[in-house]
Design an enzyme around this catalytic site. Structure first.
Site, mmCIF file in Angstrom:
data_model
loop_
_atom_site.group_PDB
_atom_site.id
_atom_site.type_symbol
_atom_site.label_atom_id
_atom_site.label_comp_id
_atom_site.label_asym_id
_atom_site.label_seq_id
_atom_site.Cartn_x
_atom_site.Cartn_y
_atom_site.Cartn_z
ATOM 1 N N VAL A 291 0.840 -1.191 0.000
ATOM 2 C CA VAL A 291 0.000 0.000 0.000
ATOM 3 C C VAL A 291 0.877 1.243 0.000
ATOM 4 O O VAL A 291 1.789 1.381 0.824
ATOM 5 C CB VAL A 291 -0.939 0.002 1.225
ATOM 6 C CG1 VAL A 291 -1.702 1.310 1.321
ATOM 7 C CG2 VAL A 291 -1.902 -1.176 1.151
ATOM 8 N N CYS A 292 0.599 2.156 -0.946
ATOM 9 C CA CYS A 292 1.358 3.404 -1.043
ATOM 10 C C CYS A 292 0.449 4.546 -0.614
ATOM 11 O O CYS A 292 -0.450 4.960 -1.368
ATOM 12 C CB CYS A 292 1.847 3.606 -2.474
ATOM 13 S SG CYS A 292 2.698 5.182 -2.738
ATOM 14 N N VAL A 293 0.667 5.035 0.607
ATOM 15 C CA VAL A 293 -0.113 6.156 1.125
ATOM 16 C C VAL A 293 0.795 6.950 2.048
ATOM 17 O O VAL A 293 1.604 6.392 2.794
ATOM 18 C CB VAL A 293 -1.380 5.653 1.855
ATOM 19 C CG1 VAL A 293 -1.019 4.762 3.022
ATOM 20 C CG2 VAL A 293 -2.253 6.808 2.323
#
Length: 443
Positions: A291-293
């Protein structure tokens, strides 16, 4: 081994002769049971040679212990003796030969004129110039008179001894390297154990926090433990599998997205690694599923005090709020860039169907397991209920609450008109009990 008889100026009495080595008693000890006296060293050598029962060499009485014979020791210590090098020069009896083999004596013909009490003999031999000694350089077995040792250590012997010392130093360094390596490996094992213990404590705290203060916004989220060993309820936790429902009023509605959460070993202040299945269709999901956040990025919005429910809420909000300015998936971003947001949402609905209406764990979850890891079959809330029923307790189910109404702020609703449940819940933030209250937004 006793003291050679022939170094005594006057013949010692028979009572001072050891029946084992036939020399004068050295460090005399007496057997408690019969009173016979022997050299302490002779008795020590005798004991290991007997299996169970040890008997006196003189009368065959079994014994278990000895005591120092102080009277005999004082008697022998007061007798007059001559330097052992003199005895070597004058005769060659068997006793002297044995002592020469052990300590080394001066060359025959050299005579030391020293005489004195037996108790002072050791002190004299430490300084006697005619005493044969061994070279103190490790690896050199040369023996000579003490007065000749300086000659041996000089001249051609210097190069020889330097080579020996080099070999000795190399051996010492190698030994220290092995010891240092062993110590380092032991230290790394201890650190790994401490780190593993800290991670276990973090997982346990997250589970406890979830059980005690499950937020209303995450009512449908399911949490499963990943254990290191199969079929072992007390095995260490190595990760958490979280099933996150797609936000309502979004293309992900109706889906149950599996996500694995693992903490990094060595530094619990860093954000956990959150992964959805590989090749997951989302503009901010790497091909591996990571997950890229920004909220879970150590260099951007991560806070070390971020709680477990906040992490889950962040991932749920991440589903319906892709950041096209920082894409991680080229295929998802290219679809959005070429065909627009409507096509992107249509593709999201197709992806959501892949994670809808399945029973048990999603098949892709198994690919996350390492080695013998196994996922619990029941989520942690269900486990609590089963334990309560087993103990005869009745749990009152938590009432489900609906998301609050979207509140308009500054002439617009949150997230540029988004009406999803995350935006509704995001109008509030967590208090110390992880509930929701009025205030600023997490988004």
């Amino acid at each position: 081994m006793g003291i050679a008889v022939d170094i005594f100026i006057s013949s010692p009495p028979d009572s001072c002769i050891c029946a084992i080595c036939h020399d004068v008693l050295r460090d005399a000890v007496s057997i408690k049971e019969c009173g016979h006296t022997f050299c302490e060293g002779c008795v020590v050598r005798l004991l290991p040679n007997e299996a169970d029962d040890v008997s006196c060499p003189s009368c065959r009485v079994e014994f278990t212990d000895t005591i120092p014979s102080l009277i005999v020791r004082d008697l022998i210590g007061s007798m007059e003796v001559k330097c052992s090098s003199t005895a070597e020069a004058n005769d060659s009896n068997e006793s002297t030969k044995r002592q020469k083999g052990n300590a080394g004596q001066a060359v025959s013909g050299e005579i030391c004129s020293w005489t004195g009490k037996c108790e002072d003999l050791a002190k004299h031999e430490d300084v006697c110039e005619l005493k044969v000694t061994c070279c103190n350089i490790e690896g050199c077995n040369h023996q000579c008179r003490r007065k000749d040792m300086s000659k041996h250590l000089s001249g051609e012997g210097v190069v020889y001894h330097m080579n020996l010392m080099k070999q000795s130093f190399a051996t010492i360094i190698s030994s220290y390297d092995e010891k240092l390596k062993s110590e380092r490996e032991g230290f790394e094992r201890r650190m790994a154990e401490l780190e593993s213990r800290d991670i276990q404590m973090r997982y346990a705290n997250d589970c406890r926090e979830w059980i005690e203060y499950k937020p209303d916004a995450l009512y449908d989220v399911l949490i499963f433990k990943i254990r290191e060993k199969p079929r072992c309820a007390n095995a260490r936790i190595s990760g958490l599998v979280c099933y996150i429902p797609g936000p309502s009023n979004s293309p992900w509605e109706g889906a149950m997205i599996p996500m694995i959460l693992r903490y990094s070993s060595g530094d619990l202040m860093r954000p956990p690694k959150c992964k959805v299945p590989a090749e997951f269709f989302h503009a901010n999901a790497y091909p591996s599923g990571t997950v890229c956040v920004s909220t879970l990025n150590e260099e951007e919005g991560w806070r070390s005090d971020m709680t477990f429910p906040e992490i889950l809420f962040t991932v749920q909000a991440w589903l319906s709020h892709p950041n096209f300015n920082s894409p991680a998936s080229s295929s998802a971003y290219n679809l959005y860039a070429r065909e627009g947001v409507d096509k992107y949402r249509e593709r999201v609905r197709e992806e959501a169907k892949m994670y809808s209406n399945y029973i048990g764990h999603h098949p892709k979850v198994r690919t996350w397991l390492i080695g013998q890891e196994q996922i619990d079959e029941t989520d942690i809330m269900k486990q609590v209920e089963e334990v309560a029923v087993h103990n005869g307790c009745e749990l009152i189910p938590q009432p489900r609450k609906s998301p609050p109404e979207i509140v308009e702020r500054n002439g617009r609703v949150p997230a540029e008109g988004c009406m999803c449940s995350c935006c509704a819940w995001g109008q509030k933030f967590w208090d110390e009990k992880k509930k929701m209250r009025d205030g600023c937004t997490l988004l």
